[in-house]
Motif scaffolding. Structure first.
Motif, PDB file in Angstrom:
ATOM      1  N   PHE A 138       0.708  -1.345   0.051  1.00  0.00           N
ATOM      2  CA  PHE A 138       0.136  -0.048   0.186  1.00  0.00           C
ATOM      3  C   PHE A 138       0.874   1.181  -0.011  1.00  0.00           C
ATOM      4  CE2 PHE A 138       0.822  -1.065   4.350  1.00  0.00           C
ATOM      5  CZ  PHE A 138       1.129  -0.013   4.993  1.00  0.00           C
ATOM      6  N   LYS A 151      -6.438   6.754   3.473  1.00  0.00           N
ATOM      7  CA  LYS A 151      -6.742   5.279   2.772  1.00  0.00           C
ATOM      8  C   LYS A 151      -7.990   5.311   2.446  1.00  0.00           C
ATOM      9  CE  LYS A 151      -7.867   2.959   7.422  1.00  0.00           C
ATOM     10  NZ  LYS A 151      -9.189   2.315   6.831  1.00  0.00           N
ATOM     11  N   GLU A 156     -10.548  -0.216   3.609  1.00  0.00           N
ATOM     12  CA  GLU A 156      -9.165  -0.642   3.659  1.00  0.00           C
ATOM     13  C   GLU A 156      -8.675  -1.024   4.896  1.00  0.00           C
ATOM     14  OE1 GLU A 156      -4.950   0.356   1.573  1.00  0.00           O
ATOM     15  OE2 GLU A 156      -6.627   2.131   1.520  1.00  0.00           O
TER      16      GLU A 156
END
Length: 473
Positions: A173, A374, A378
């Motif tokens: 990520f 984010k 998530e």
């Protein structure tokens, strides 16, 4: 250049919104194109300290050719043609006339002559390697001075772009924050010059990527990951006098279960930090000894007006006056934070001679803040304890940057630290971006393409401001 920009605009739109290529692919192509534009706007010698970096690159290129060292750090063997063309550091029109007339010219006289050069920066060859290979290739192909310099700079940019692409490909990520960091005008300027910032920043990004992968991916740790991390920890201390050494402590983020037990974690991370520390001692022991042994009578600050040397601060002074150190750090935060934010993005480029609009700075700050958030639903990944540790690690590294410039650059009597530029903090931004992941500010859906497109618009706006600044010189 404008025709090329139009072609790229169509290609960018096709990649992002029609073909919907992976974000790392789009970023890779974008960096190569933007780097090409910067190559012709910010010409050789126009980036900070580039004259010194060019001479170091030439010195190492000579080593690859087997050309013997002159025995003097202020002289260098160069091709005769390379001693005839001299670009100035300011954005003068004469620079662009030279490039226009000489870009496609081949070398006419490649015989060697000893010429005066800048002093050696004592940086190892690996931090200049992409530019060294580019310059060596240009000399092998018989390119003229201008085309050789342009090729070597772009090789630096290509190396950085490949590293960013690989990091984005491997990150579980946080890909978009890295893309925005790589797209900042200051990042492009430094990585598309002869500066070793391209290699050092790439090494820090690679190290941070491995830390993030090993911490947050469910996959077990492989031995090759530990080996690569160890090599990177040894390399990251070779830039900026080892101020990034505390980043090695980020290895403490890796959970103990990944190692099998708590003692194995401490043993592995201790060895990792030890490798970085040994590399630091090997590289900077002389500098550290000199700083520690400097007295008020022998201290000389690098920052001074005119040619007058100024007395600097010493370690002994702050041991006797610890409150003065706290005051200087507080004054620096209060007085310089705005400058650091502007210079890490690129408010002024070149030798602070090219002014970019504050709109670009504010725009990149906004895009970067959104990029850190984010998407709703998530997984959080980063715990509060991990955020505190990341903040501590980055503060330790920032502290080493500040202390280094305080003891070597700041004249006695100044109330804040001089000489620190925002670009020194760029390699820390990938780790710092993890602090922005929270549960309060969320994106309803993934907006990576839109946010990166906004970053590209801001970058092209910065290019327009560069052109505006250059055509009025």
């Amino acid at each position: 250049m404008f025709l090329g920009a139009e072609v790229f605009a169509m290609l960018f739109y096709w990649m992002v919104f029609v073909k919907k290529c992976k974000i790392e692919t789009t970023v890779f192509v974008s960096l190569l194109f933007v780097g090409l534009i910067y190559n012709f706007l910010l010409l050789p010698y126009m980036a900070p300290d580039e004259r010194t970096h060019i001479d170091m690159t030439y010195r190492y290129s000579n080593d690859l050719f087997g050309i013997p060292y002159t025995g003097n750090e202020v002289t260098l063997a160069k091709r005769v043609d390379d001693t005839k063309i001299e670009l100035v550091e300011n954005p003068a029109l004469s620079n662009y006339y030279i490039v226009y007339n000489e870009l496609l010219q081949g070398v006419q006289d490649d015989s060697l002559v000893i010429t005066n050069t800048t002093a050696n920066t004592y940086a190892p060859m690996f931090v200049y390697l992409p530019a060294v290979l580019g310059m060596t290739l240009g000399r092998l192909l018989g390119l003229g001075t201008i085309s050789m310099l342009m090729l070597a700079r772009w090789c630096n940019m290509a190396f950085f772009a490949v590293c960013v692409w690989w990091c984005m490909k491997k990150l579980p990520f946080g890909k978009l924050p890295l893309a925005i960091i790589a797209l900042l005008p200051m990042t492009i300027q430094q990585c598309n010059s002869f500066s070793y910032d391209a290699v050092i920043t790439s090494v820090l990004f690679l190290f941070s990527t491995y830390i993030i992968r090993m911490t947050y991916e469910e996959k077990p740790i492989k031995i090759q990951d530990v080996v690569i991390l160890s090599v990177l920890s040894a390399l990251l201390v070779y830039g900026k006098s080892g101020v990034y050494l505390p980043v090695c402590l980020a290895a403490m983020l890796i959970p103990a279960k990944k190692f099998g037990s708590l003692w194995k974690k401490f043993a592995a991370t201790g060895a990792l930090v030890g490798i970085g520390l040994l590399s630091y001692i090997n590289r900077n022991s002389g500098t550290v000894t000199q700083v520690l042994n400097t007295t008020a009578d022998t201290s000389v600050a690098g920052f001074a007006t005119g040619n007058t040397a100024a007395m600097g601060y010493t370690v002994g002074y702050f041991l006797q006056n610890p409150w003065k150190l706290i005051q200087m750090l507080a004054n620096t935060v209060a007085d310089k934070t705005e400058f650091y934010l502007e210079s890490v993005i690129g408010k002024k480029l070149g030798w602070i001679a090219i002014d970019i609009s504050g709109v670009v700075v504010i725009g990149f700050l906004i895009v970067f803040l959104f990029a850190m958030c984010k998407v709703r639903g998530e997984k959080q990944f980063v715990t509060p304890g991990q955020k505190w540790w990341i903040a501590i690690v980055c503060c330790l590294s920032a502290g080493m940057i500040l202390m280094g410039m305080l003891l070597t650059w700041t004249p006695y009597g100044h109330v804040s630290i001089e000489g620190v530029q925002g670009r020194y903090f760029t390699p820390l931004l990938l780790l710092l971006s993890l602090l922005g992941r929270n549960q309060m500010v969320l994106l309803n859906e993934n907006r990576d393409r839109e946010l990166f497109s906004a970053g590209m618009v801001l970058q092209l706006l910065a290019v327009i401001y560069m052109i505006k600044a250059l055509i009025v010189v």
